[in-house]
Design a protein around this motif. Structure first.
Motif, PDB file in Angstrom:
ATOM      1  N   LEU C 382      33.453  43.649  49.195  1.00  0.00           N
ATOM      2  CA  LEU C 382      33.777  43.034  50.472  1.00  0.00           C
ATOM      3  C   LEU C 382      32.639  42.146  50.942  1.00  0.00           C
ATOM      4  O   LEU C 382      32.857  41.180  51.657  1.00  0.00           O
ATOM      5  N   ARG C 383      31.422  42.493  50.520  1.00  0.00           N
ATOM      6  CA  ARG C 383      30.274  41.707  50.958  1.00  0.00           C
ATOM      7  C   ARG C 383      29.913  40.605  49.967  1.00  0.00           C
ATOM      8  O   ARG C 383      29.255  39.654  50.312  1.00  0.00           O
ATOM      9  N   ALA C 384      30.373  40.782  48.717  1.00  0.00           N
ATOM     10  CA  ALA C 384      30.030  39.782  47.703  1.00  0.00           C
ATOM     11  C   ALA C 384      30.780  38.488  47.989  1.00  0.00           C
ATOM     12  O   ALA C 384      31.921  38.512  48.448  1.00  0.00           O
ATOM     13  N   PRO C 385      30.126  37.343  47.732  1.00  0.00           N
ATOM     14  CA  PRO C 385      30.830  36.083  47.941  1.00  0.00           C
ATOM     15  C   PRO C 385      31.992  35.965  46.963  1.00  0.00           C
ATOM     16  O   PRO C 385      31.911  36.406  45.820  1.00  0.00           O
ATOM     17  N   ARG C 386      33.087  35.375  47.438  1.00  0.00           N
ATOM     18  CA  ARG C 386      34.276  35.336  46.578  1.00  0.00           C
ATOM     19  C   ARG C 386      34.047  34.463  45.358  1.00  0.00           C
ATOM     20  O   ARG C 386      34.747  34.599  44.361  1.00  0.00           O
ATOM     21  N   ALA C 387      33.076  33.558  45.424  1.00  0.00           N
ATOM     22  CA  ALA C 387      32.814  32.707  44.263  1.00  0.00           C
ATOM     23  C   ALA C 387      32.318  33.523  43.075  1.00  0.00           C
ATOM     24  O   ALA C 387      32.361  33.055  41.939  1.00  0.00           O
ATOM     25  N   THR C 388      31.818  34.725  43.308  1.00  0.00           N
ATOM     26  CA  THR C 388      31.398  35.546  42.167  1.00  0.00           C
ATOM     27  C   THR C 388      32.442  36.595  41.812  1.00  0.00           C
ATOM     28  O   THR C 388      32.559  36.967  40.654  1.00  0.00           O
ATOM     29  N   VAL C 389      33.209  37.061  42.803  1.00  0.00           N
ATOM     30  CA  VAL C 389      34.160  38.132  42.531  1.00  0.00           C
ATOM     31  C   VAL C 389      35.411  37.595  41.831  1.00  0.00           C
ATOM     32  O   VAL C 389      35.846  38.119  40.806  1.00  0.00           O
ATOM     33  N   LEU C 390      35.969  36.518  42.393  1.00  0.00           N
ATOM     34  CA  LEU C 390      37.279  36.084  41.900  1.00  0.00           C
ATOM     35  C   LEU C 390      37.263  35.551  40.466  1.00  0.00           C
ATOM     36  O   LEU C 390      38.204  35.818  39.716  1.00  0.00           O
ATOM     37  N   PRO C 391      36.216  34.830  40.033  1.00  0.00           N
ATOM     38  CA  PRO C 391      36.225  34.426  38.613  1.00  0.00           C
ATOM     39  C   PRO C 391      36.270  35.627  37.676  1.00  0.00           C
ATOM     40  O   PRO C 391      36.992  35.610  36.674  1.00  0.00           O
ATOM     41  N   VAL C 392      35.530  36.667  38.012  1.00  0.00           N
ATOM     42  CA  VAL C 392      35.512  37.855  37.149  1.00  0.00           C
ATOM     43  C   VAL C 392      36.875  38.529  37.167  1.00  0.00           C
ATOM     44  O   VAL C 392      37.371  39.012  36.141  1.00  0.00           O
ATOM     45  N   ILE C 393      37.513  38.536  38.352  1.00  0.00           N
ATOM     46  CA  ILE C 393      38.843  39.145  38.440  1.00  0.00           C
ATOM     47  C   ILE C 393      39.826  38.396  37.547  1.00  0.00           C
ATOM     48  O   ILE C 393      40.653  38.999  36.868  1.00  0.00           O
ATOM     49  N   LEU C 394      39.710  37.077  37.534  1.00  0.00           N
ATOM     50  CA  LEU C 394      40.635  36.300  36.699  1.00  0.00           C
ATOM     51  C   LEU C 394      40.487  36.693  35.224  1.00  0.00           C
ATOM     52  O   LEU C 394      41.483  36.869  34.512  1.00  0.00           O
ATOM     53  N   VAL C 395      39.261  36.892  34.778  1.00  0.00           N
ATOM     54  CA  VAL C 395      39.043  37.298  33.383  1.00  0.00           C
ATOM     55  C   VAL C 395      39.580  38.710  33.148  1.00  0.00           C
ATOM     56  O   VAL C 395      40.220  38.985  32.130  1.00  0.00           O
ATOM     57  N   CYS C 396      39.357  39.585  34.145  1.00  0.00           N
ATOM     58  CA  CYS C 396      39.898  40.942  34.025  1.00  0.00           C
ATOM     59  C   CYS C 396      41.422  40.908  33.904  1.00  0.00           C
ATOM     60  O   CYS C 396      42.009  41.703  33.168  1.00  0.00           O
ATOM     61  N   CYS C 397      42.053  39.986  34.631  1.00  0.00           N
ATOM     62  CA  CYS C 397      43.513  39.851  34.552  1.00  0.00           C
ATOM     63  C   CYS C 397      43.918  39.566  33.120  1.00  0.00           C
ATOM     64  O   CYS C 397      44.863  40.158  32.584  1.00  0.00           O
ATOM     65  N   ALA C 398      43.223  38.610  32.509  1.00  0.00           N
ATOM     66  CA  ALA C 398      43.570  38.221  31.149  1.00  0.00           C
ATOM     67  C   ALA C 398      43.364  39.396  30.200  1.00  0.00           C
ATOM     68  O   ALA C 398      44.256  39.740  29.416  1.00  0.00           O
TER      69      ALA C 398
END
Lengths: 331, 165, 500
Positions: C382-398
């Motif tokens: 929740l505190r991490a900037p989304r620019a670091t969280v969301l790219p990793v999430i996209l890879v996790c999705c794949a």
């Protein structure tokens, strides 16, 4: 002995030498394969019977070959994806796979171009024949009484289940009905997602007959909800000695059944085939493998290379006939 | 991409019509009175009905009511400014595009290089500085590879840059 | 009694305890990663169980699946990306609570009521296994049809949008479920010649697409939201006792519904969560608060899905019939370890059975401390900037979608459904309803067609059989409910207009 000349000696010696060189080369090749981990593709999901079989084979094979054998489940497309992956892998012996009976069925339905001939057969490991189950309190005491009841019933009155429309047990039933001189839909087929839901519906009283393998029927039989009238094979299953064969009661009948075997992509070099088949034979004979298979009630049967190929061809032909009879084949 | 109910409703009705048509052409199965065509046709009919209702604005009142409930709790909804330039909105295509890039490139480039590219592109698109984006793109794929390949035994393609484990 | 002592000896063996602890952590991590479900956590454990003793193998599956179902709530609550289909039902609710700054209450409720639900489910397994098994066996396809239909109707109740759009989304899901040849006719439908589609579209890639990927898309095209008020993340368990006292009825109802749905083969935690959340809203005194960050539905659904997990083992252990996808995998492991399912497991191997019960309870107790740690760790996103969280999430999705069957096509599906989900969500079509349609589609069709084959085309048995009749009445009233509400509002509003 006078023919023993110097020249002859040199010639024979050089032949021996050359021969030993060839032998050396062959043994060199054999000792280098396998030099890295091997992948064993399983076309079905983790946790199923095929997956378990693949894993036990891989575990013992690993000991015999001295290299890790990793099981990779490649699911999707009702088995098409995994079977395709086995056939399209590079034929270097580092990717092999577990073929299941579906490879002899899918192409008849037009699902894929692949047939058993799209592979290098290595070894047949397991065969399970169908058995005919009815509810524990049903009036049929033996398979003959059931056959008479089926003949006497109007078409579609009796219902059977145990797999999807056109699945292996459906074909087994169609084959049996044909041998009784009845049309394929004389017993109505209720499609289900496998043998376990079919057995449940049998216990719930929704259907009359479930053709499936004995290990699949075992929990319900043990629970006293179902009984097995006959196994459609030429010999009894040693795990279920009380279930008579159809042949004993009604004369010979050749039924389709499920099988699993190891194969590689087409064009696997002969020396790798030798090495793998020899190791698989050791797996087949190993205590781990036989204990595991008998623990689950799976039948074991061995056939190697060309013999396995012939077995698959025969299975393919039977499936084609049954599917055409049931109106399920496209080609 | 906010479309009017008229557009989405018509689209759904069309899809329903196609499903009905596609379903009706499926062959019957011997021994089944209700064949494989019945279910798609029923769904198709339902979609046509729903599509028409949406296009005509029936049931819209519920949506307004729900939004009002939500607004009462959270304050007025904040939406993206519709005046955003097209280029900005086209970034919506980036995530699906990168996933397709993975499908295309993973076997050739390998897992780590492919996902490094993906992470770098998305991070930059979110406005991350290079100081953040580059280390993230370099380290995150390796960590993910370690977890999935080593611990979970997912066969990720090695490609150009195989990992030492 | 000797058997009970023997059972404790079995469970307290060091290898079993280590297996429980490690697989609990594993389950928590996997469940909390977007794109990785409880089913997959179990599937990925199978190769590991090969090297474990029988009790340790089963223990690891029990622990991992229970933890994964709970921790599927975490990304749903924090990022609006549900980790498992079971969490999809109440993701919007939990996320709304996070937006209100009550993330710890929402997650705490998920944790607390999951653990209690798991224990309630285990007690039902211990006390009533034979009765529940009987119930499951008497469920025929006629009853399944109504049950599945009822499940589908939850779509309209759960969504905060126009019921017409919710039904349209649900129908879209059903249409997607038509794809492939997993239908009663065994005929390839809408596969367009793509062999990968023959097996149909699975729920996991769709879930990942419509929730996770569409969330990444949404973030890309909207300005960075104002950061949540920076404050200390409150106590996780504080207030849960108060919630338990306030909503004990909902909790009990959730437990009962979960146990019943879990015991029915083919219907698992996913459906239990949906039905319970919908029931909670339907019977609530304040239904208008649902979807705005109201814990009532979370209590009931959380209590329900973990209860169903334990009771799902009943038909599996007694008859070898999987209660859901997790137990389907577990049955394979049971066989592999020589613990063949069947009534003999309860009689001849009673100590192993008791050991399983103890493991269930142990895992659910262990869930609370481990869950708290997990929530604390996860809440840093929740505190991490989304620019670091969301790219990793996209890879996790794949990777997550790929790992379901080691099939790249799943990633293509994720991409497609990401785009579809984004467009739907933006236009007021609830994507959760579509996921429900995909999860339930096969069951609806299968049970309908097979019922008709069994009844020789007659519709009568759908209403004749006693359980079937009750379910039919419930379904039809649920079906007519929105119409009734609509009419009622019309009548109520008219006099006011006249007064103006």
């Amino acid at each position: 002995m006078t023919s023993f000349t110097r020249r002859g000696f040199i010639a024979s010696a050089s032949t021996v030498f050359a021969g030993s060189l060839v032998g050396l080369k062959a043994s060199f090749a054999q000792s280098t394969y396998p030099s890295r981990p091997i992948t064993l593709i399983c076309p079905w999901g983790a946790g199923g019977g095929t997956d378990a079989t693949a894993r036990i084979i891989a575990q013992v094979l690993e000991q015999k070959l001295g290299q890790p054998v990793n099981v990779v489940n490649r699911t999707g497309g009702n088995g098409v994806v995994g079977h395709t992956a086995i056939s399209t892998a590079p034929p270097d012996g580092y990717t092999i796979g577990l073929l299941t009976v579906e490879i002899a069925m899918m192409h008849w339905q037009g699902m894929t171009e692949l047939t058993p001939r799209s592979y290098t057969p290595l070894s047949l490991m397991n065969v399970d024949a169908p058995a005919i189950q009815v509810k524990a309190d049903s009036p049929y005491k033996n398979i003959k009484e059931l056959a008479d009841a089926i003949k006497a019933a109007p078409p579609g009155k009796l219902k059977a289940s145990g797999t999807g429309q056109g699945g292996i047990w459906h074909l087994a039933l169609v084959g049996w009905l044909q041998s009784l001189g009845l049309p394929p839909n004389h017993v109505a087929w209720v499609p289900s997602n496998g043998a376990a839901p079919g057995m449940q519906d049998l216990a719930a009283g929704g259907i009359d007959i479930v053709p499936c393998s004995l290990p699949e029927a075992r929990p319900m039989i043990d629970a006293g909800r179902a009984k097995s009238l006959a196994i459609l094979a030429s010999e009894r299953n040693p795990q279920f000695p009380n279930v008579p064969t159809l042949d004993e009661q009604m004369g010979p009948h050749k039924s389709v059944g499920v099988w699993r075997g190891i194969a590689g992509p087409k064009g696997l070099p002969a020396d790798i085939q030798d090495k793998l088949t020899a190791a698989l034979k050791e797996v087949y004979a190993s205590k781990e493998y036989t204990d595991f298979m008998s623990g689950r009630g799976f039948g074991i049967k061995w056939a190697e290379r060309a013999e396995f190929g012939q077995f698959m061809d025969e299975s393919d032909r039977q499936m084609g006939e049954a599917m055409k009879a049931a109106g399920l084949a496209k080609t | 991409m906010r479309l009017s109910d008229r557009v989405t409703g018509s689209f759904i009705a069309t899809l329903g019509a196609l499903a009905t048509y596609g379903g009706s052409r499926l062959p019957p199965v011997p021994g089944q009175d209700v064949g494989p065509s019945a279910f798609p046709m029923v769904i198709g009919a339902g979609l046509i009905l729903c599509g028409l209702m949406i296009a005509l604005g029936i049931g819209r009142s519920f949506e307004e009511e729900a939004e009002a409930d939500l607004a009462a709790v959270e304050g007025p909804p904040q939406r993206a400014q519709p005046a955003d330039p097209l280029a900005y909105r086209l970034r919506a295509l980036l995530p699906p595009g990168l996933l397709l890039f993975y499908v295309y490139a993973a076997d050739r480039l390998g897992f780590v290089p492919t996902t490094a590219i993906m992470i770098f592109v998305v991070a930059v698109a979110f406005g991350a500085r290079l100081r953040v984006a580059l280390p993230l793109a370099a380290l995150a794929p390796i960590a993910i590879h370690l977890i999935f390949y080593k611990l979970l035994r997912v066969p990720l393609p090695p490609g150009l840059l195989p990992m030492p484990w | 009694m000797n058997e009970l002592i023997e059972a404790f000896r079995l469970v307290l063996a060091p290898d079993v305890l280590i297996a429980i602890l490690l697989s609990s952590i594993y389950g928590l991590v996997i469940g909390s990663l977007p794109g990785l479900s409880a089913t997959m956590a179990t599937a990925l454990l199978v190769p590991v169980t090969f090297y474990l003793s029988p009790i340790a193998a089963v223990a690891s599956i029990i622990a991992a699946s229970a933890m994964a179902i709970f921790s599927g709530d975490i990304p749903g609550c924090l990022l609006r990306i549900p980790g498992t289909p079971a969490s999809a039902a109440y993701t919007d609710e939990a996320y709304a609570m996070t937006r209100k700054g009550q993330a710890e209450v929402a997650l705490g409720a998920g944790l607390w009521f999951s653990a209690l639900g798991g224990i309630a489910g285990t007690i039902s397994l211990i006390v009533m296994a034979p009765i529940l098994a009987e119930l499951a066996l008497n469920f025929s396809t006629f009853e399944y049809f109504w049950l599945a239909f009822l499940g589908l109707m939850c779509a309209t109740l759960v969504a905060r949008s126009s019921p017409v759009k919710a039904i349209a989304s649900m129908l879209l899901g059903l249409l997607v479920a038509c794809i492939g040849m997993e239908n009663p006719g065994g005929v390839p439908r809408f596969t367009f010649g793509v062999p990968e589609l023959l097996g149909g579209v699975e729920a996991i890639p769709v879930l990942v697409g419509v929730f996770a990927v569409s969330e990444v898309i949404r973030a890309l095209v909207s300005p960075e939201p104002p950061p949540l008020p920076r404050r200390k993340f409150g106590s996780i368990l504080a207030g849960q006792l108060a919630l338990t006292r306030k909503y004990w009825r909902q909790m009990t109802r959730g437990n009962i519904v979960g146990i019943i749905i879990g015991v029915l083969p083919g219907a698992g935690a996913d459906m239990a969560a949906w039905v319970s959340y919908a029931m909670s809203k339907r019977f609530s005194k304040e239904p208008e608060k649902f979807g705005t960050g109201h814990p009532e539905g979370l209590v009931e659904a959380g209590a329900s899905n973990n209860a169903s997990l334990a009771s799902g083992w009943v038909p599996s252990l007694l008859f070898g019939i999987p209660g859901d996808t997790i137990t389907a995998i577990a049955i394979g492991v049971l066989y592999m370890k020589g613990l063949n399912p069947g009534p003999t497991l309860f009689t001849e191997r009673a100590s192993s059975m008791y050991a399983l019960y103890i493991i269930f309870i142990l895992a659910n107790i262990l869930m609370i401390p481990l869950g708290i740690v997990m929530i604390r760790v996860a809440s840093t996103v929740l505190r991490a900037p989304r620019a670091t969280v969301l790219p990793v999430i996209l890879v996790c999705c794949a990777v997550g979608a790929f790992a379901t069957g080691n099939n790249l096509f799943a990633i293509v599906l994720v991409a497609i459904f990401g785009a579809i989900g984004y467009v739907m969500e933006n236009n007021g079509y609830p994507v959760a309803a579509m996921v429900l349609g995909i999860v339930m589609g096969t069951m609806v069709e299968q049970s309908f067609v097979t019922s008709l084959i069994k009844s020789d085309g007659s519709l009568l048995p759908f209403f004749e059989r006693p359980v079937s009749a009750i379910l039919a009445a419930m379904t039809i009233s649920a079906l007519l409910w929105p119409v009734f509400i609509w009419l009622w509002k019309r009548i109520r509003h008219r006099p006011q207009e006249q007064a103006l």
